[in-house]
Structure formats: C-alpha cells, structure tokens
Design an enzyme around this catalytic site. Structure first.
Site, PDB file in Angstrom:
ATOM      1  N   TYR A 157     -32.772 108.968 100.152  1.00  0.00           N
ATOM      2  CA  TYR A 157     -33.308 109.220 101.490  1.00  0.00           C
ATOM      3  C   TYR A 157     -34.316 110.367 101.398  1.00  0.00           C
ATOM      4  O   TYR A 157     -33.936 111.509 101.170  1.00  0.00           O
ATOM      5  CB  TYR A 157     -32.129 109.576 102.397  1.00  0.00           C
ATOM      6  CG  TYR A 157     -32.393 109.823 103.865  1.00  0.00           C
ATOM      7  CD1 TYR A 157     -33.617 109.568 104.471  1.00  0.00           C
ATOM      8  CD2 TYR A 157     -31.368 110.302 104.675  1.00  0.00           C
ATOM      9  CE1 TYR A 157     -33.810 109.793 105.815  1.00  0.00           C
ATOM     10  CE2 TYR A 157     -31.545 110.530 106.031  1.00  0.00           C
ATOM     11  CZ  TYR A 157     -32.772 110.276 106.592  1.00  0.00           C
ATOM     12  OH  TYR A 157     -32.947 110.522 107.930  1.00  0.00           O
TER      13      TYR A 157
ATOM     14  N   LYS B 213     -35.434 105.081 100.735  1.00  0.00           N
ATOM     15  CA  LYS B 213     -35.917 105.173 102.117  1.00  0.00           C
ATOM     16  C   LYS B 213     -37.066 106.169 102.138  1.00  0.00           C
ATOM     17  O   LYS B 213     -36.848 107.378 101.983  1.00  0.00           O
ATOM     18  CB  LYS B 213     -34.778 105.635 103.035  1.00  0.00           C
ATOM     19  CG  LYS B 213     -35.190 105.806 104.486  1.00  0.00           C
ATOM     20  CD  LYS B 213     -34.028 106.295 105.349  1.00  0.00           C
ATOM     21  CE  LYS B 213     -34.515 106.574 106.769  1.00  0.00           C
ATOM     22  NZ  LYS B 213     -33.479 107.177 107.602  1.00  0.00           N
TER      23      LYS B 213
END
Lengths: 298, 298
Positions: free
Chosen positions: A131, A159
């Site tokens: 992330y 991500k």
C-alpha cells in the site's frame, strides 16, 4: 481478490468506541451490492488510530458480515512488532489478504521499508497488498523499491497512488509498472477520481473509498460495457470528488454515511472532526446532484 | 524549565524490549552534566513507536533518575484518547511538563489541531510544550494557530522548527513570534545545527537531540560567555551535524550511543535500523574529529 472493485468501509465509532452494529451493517451492504472484495481497516477504516483489540474485532466483524466476499485487512503500524501482531490477528479472523503501508514517524529509508516487508511476508500465510500512500505515510516508493518488494513471497498486488488523469500518460505508467513487477503481482489504484482512467489504462483493481459507502454508484465504473460508459459513470460522481479534494475523502464519506443514517454523528476518531455545518450541507447537496443525474449522463 | 538546555535522550531498546538500565544511565548522565531539563519520550525518545505501558515506564524511570532536574514527557499520539491517557501517565510519573505534537495520519485541519490542544490542556495540571515538527508529523502550524493554541491554559512554551541560519532573519522571526505569543509563553528551538544562532536571536530554550547523548559538547553552546564563543562551540560539532542531515539525527545519536557503549546494537524500534557499517564508521570518525578539536576552535 485483487481485480475489480475493492470497497473500503469506514470503521464507525460512537462516542469514541467501536460501533459494531454500524460496522456490520456497512460491510453487509457492500457484500449485498456485489463488490469484488472488501478492504477493512484501510485508511478509510481508520486503522492507524485504533488499538490492537479494536482492530482484531473489526477484522472479525468484517469477515463475519462479508457473506463470503474476500476481506483484505489493513495491518499497518509504526512499529514492526505491532504490524506482526496485527497480521496474526487478521489471519486468525479469516482475512483473505492483508494490506500494509509503511507508516512513518521518523522518515524511513528504502532499506528500512524493504526489511519491513521482508519480515512481515516471512511470517504470513495469506497474500499481501503493498500500500503506497505518500499522503498519509510520508513515504514515497521508488520504482526500484516496488520491484524489490513485489518479488517477496506472498506479495499479490501493489496499491499505487492516483495515476495521472491523462489516459495516454496513465497507460504509459501502467506499462512501466508491469515491466517492473512480476507477472503474478496485480496493480491496483487508489484515487477514486481517476479510477475509470486507471482501469482503462490497465490497472487490475480499484481500491475505492467511495465504494465503501456508495457501492451502487461505484460499481458502474467497473462493470461498464465501454470506456465511454465508465467515463460517464465516473463523471457523474464529480461533485463528490470535488469535495474529496477540498476536505479529504474520509470526512466526506463520513458525512455521506451520517446523512444516510448509517453511522452516528462524530463517527471518526478524535482529533479528526466531522465537517462543519457548511461542509456537511455541501456534501448533502453534492449527493443530491449525483442522484438526480441519470446514470450515463455524468 | 523552559529556558536553557533541554536534553532529549534516546529510549534504548534491547531486542525490541525497553532497556531500562541503559535508559536510567542515559538520564542520570544528563542530570550529572547539568542540563536545565530533560525531554523524555521526544522524537529522539521514539515515543510514537512505544506502547502505553512502555511509555509510562519510561516516564517513571526518567523522573527517578533525573536527580531533581525537571523532566518534560512527550504525550503525542494519533488519537486524542491516547494522548489523554499518556498525559495522565506522565503526570502520575512526576513529569514537570508534557510535550505534544499533532501527530498525523490523515492530514489534520487547523481546527482539529486547535481542538486537540484545547481538550488536552483542559485535562492537564502541569505546563505543556507545543511541539511543531512538520518533518515527523506532516502538519505545519500557521502563525495564527500558534497564537490561538498559545493562549490556552497550561501552554508554557512552543518548540518551533529550525530557524533560518542567517542571524538577522532568525532574529526577525523570533521578534515576529514574540508578537504572536502571550508574554509568559517561551520559545524553544529544535534543529541542533542552528541552536547557537537561535539562542542568540532570542529563543529561550534549545530542545536538543545532541545534548541527549553528548551533553558536555552541547552545554558550551548555551553557557558560552559571548556570541563568538557560542558560535565556535556550535561550529565544533559540524561534522556530526552534517551526518544528522544525511541520516536523520536519531540514527546518528544511536550510533554515538552504541560507540560509547551506552546502548546495545539495534537500540531503535524496528522498522528503524541502525546505520550500516559505512554510516557507523562515519559517525565514529566525526566524533573523533569533534573530540580532537579544542573547545573554542570549531
């Protein structure tokens, strides 16, 4: 689990305590709407503010109420020891995957972040989503670090921060990312306002804030039959996206949830505050405009 | 308590557990050296990484080993509820004051930060130091917010980010700050490399990283009989300050402490890592150069 629409719900509080009923309802709505995965304890789920026991409870409630839809659970923390604890708790709760951002207080070096992912993935039995959220973590990945981390066992998706809105530039960026990452690692995008462009540019997944509260308005972007239809479904949401930019998406979706009666007032962890009266009214108005716009006429 | 030299020690860990003996020794050395106050659980004391119970123990150990020197205890956390818990624990431990930075994950608004300080000071019985450290918190105070927060009860000092190195510009900035703040609120500076300039420019206190491990080298800057002597005492430390800029002051003082045998290897909370061999060697070399430079010949 790492394709299509991943919806990130709020973790609603009530008087600074976890509102279990509201959370269960939010998650159940997402499963009922047909999202592809649910991202519990993302940034929108306030993971960074919650205690270990609160987070373990949120993970369990999310899995219980997801109706079989896979749940990705955020495990980030400032200290590696706590990340490992959260990973254990998430797996015990039945998480389908975990999500990890390099949360920082002291600015981290690339070497420190690599070793964090190395240590966490070595102790994991479910897939991990890397992330990258510089706005909240203060850390910016280099492409070299993406490549190194993505080669670690269990890493299944990255991500990435919002891609450029220009379709050609977004496509070039996705092509460059594909060249960096092993072929089994997916690319997911955050930044709801560029989701349509990013999916069209080749991203596999949209890790979505707005889908966590308004899945019925986000799904048409992912399920659209044509690029033009996806763009129209995205353009329709522009009044809300403009408020995301002004107030931060978290405060806006909290206001939407409150307006819809899904959470109480003050559902965010203090010191975060609900929007003031004018801000709240602007959200209600934007939502009315969106709902009055026929689908396909953004 | 809010004038002169405030020394911020490390919170040393050993295999990721609090190294109580090393901490007690570090604090005792500072008291023995004659610093004016001790800042436990500052950024250098890794407050943001530690659990509530670890922090309460650090506060207690710091007060016990400070030999009557006032101890300022860091109480910052992402969530207001946790800040209030840390404030209670610090006061129970005998802290002379508390230090609070607006630690952020979601970027905070000015209004949120003001309310944080309002709520915390309303529940406090010791003085509070406002801690403005944009590099670690991601939050930047406006002058208007300084003024508003400084009017709250219990606020005694504002710890501002490094002032400009140019003496005239630094003086102008201190003059501007004085005009903003109530007269009973002191101005303290962080940024060891500009401490001499900042004190000369009129700051009341130096909240110091290097004094936490090398108080005998920091005190001459504060106790110097003339601006030229203070400047020379500061210039002498330049080899270390250059490494602060390259690696972050925390990793450098951890290496100094390890080299001096005051802490074990790996005293920082993971994911923070000790300097690599080359970095460690550079610190040892810089320390040797500093110690070989006669006082007053920076």
């Amino acid at each position: 689990m790492f394709t299509g629409l991943s919806a990130f719900p709020l973790t609603p509080l009530d008087d600074d305590r976890l509102d279990e009923r509201a959370l269960a309802n939010l998650v159940g709505r997402l499963a009922g709407a047909g999202v592809d995965s649910i991202g519990a304890l993302g940034s929108t789920g306030s993971y960074a503010y919650l205690t270990r026991s609160e987070r373990a409870r949120v993970a369990a409630l999310a899995v219980e109420n997801a109706g079989g839809v896979p749940v990705i659970v955020g495990i980030g923390a400032l200290r590696t020891r706590h990340v490992l604890e959260h990973a254990d708790d998430a797996q015990r709760a039945g998480a389908g995957a975990v999500l990890l951002a390099p949360v920082s207080y002291q600015p981290l070096t690339d070497d420190e972040v690599y070793h964090l992912y190395e240590q966490v993935t070595a102790n994991l039995s479910v897939p991990l989503v890397v992330y990258d959220n510089p706005r909240t973590t203060g850390f910016t990945f280099t492409d070299e670090l993406y490549a190194a981390v993505a080669r670690l066992a269990h890493v299944a998706s990255v991500k990435v921060p919002p891609l450029p809105a220009d379709p050609a530039i977004a496509r070039d960026r996705v092509t460059a990312l594909r060249a960096l990452l092993p072929s089994h690692v997916g690319i997911g995008v955050s930044g709801d306002q560029v989701a349509a462009v990013s999916l069209r540019a080749g991203c596999d997944a949209w890790y979505s804030v707005i889908a966590g509260i308004l899945p019925e308005l986000a799904l048409p972007i992912v399920r659209a039959g044509s690029p033009a239809a996806a763009r129209a479904a995205s353009d329709r949401l522009r009044p809300l996206f403009e408020l995301f930019a002004a107030h931060g998406s978290l405060r806006v979706v909290a206001a939407v949830a409150e307006h819809r009666g899904l959470v109480g007032a003050g559902c965010l962890p203090s010191p975060l505050r609900p929007l003031d009266a004018a801000g709240h009214a602007a959200v209600v108005q934007a939502l009315a405009i969106v709902e009055a716009t026929p689908p396909g006429r953004g």
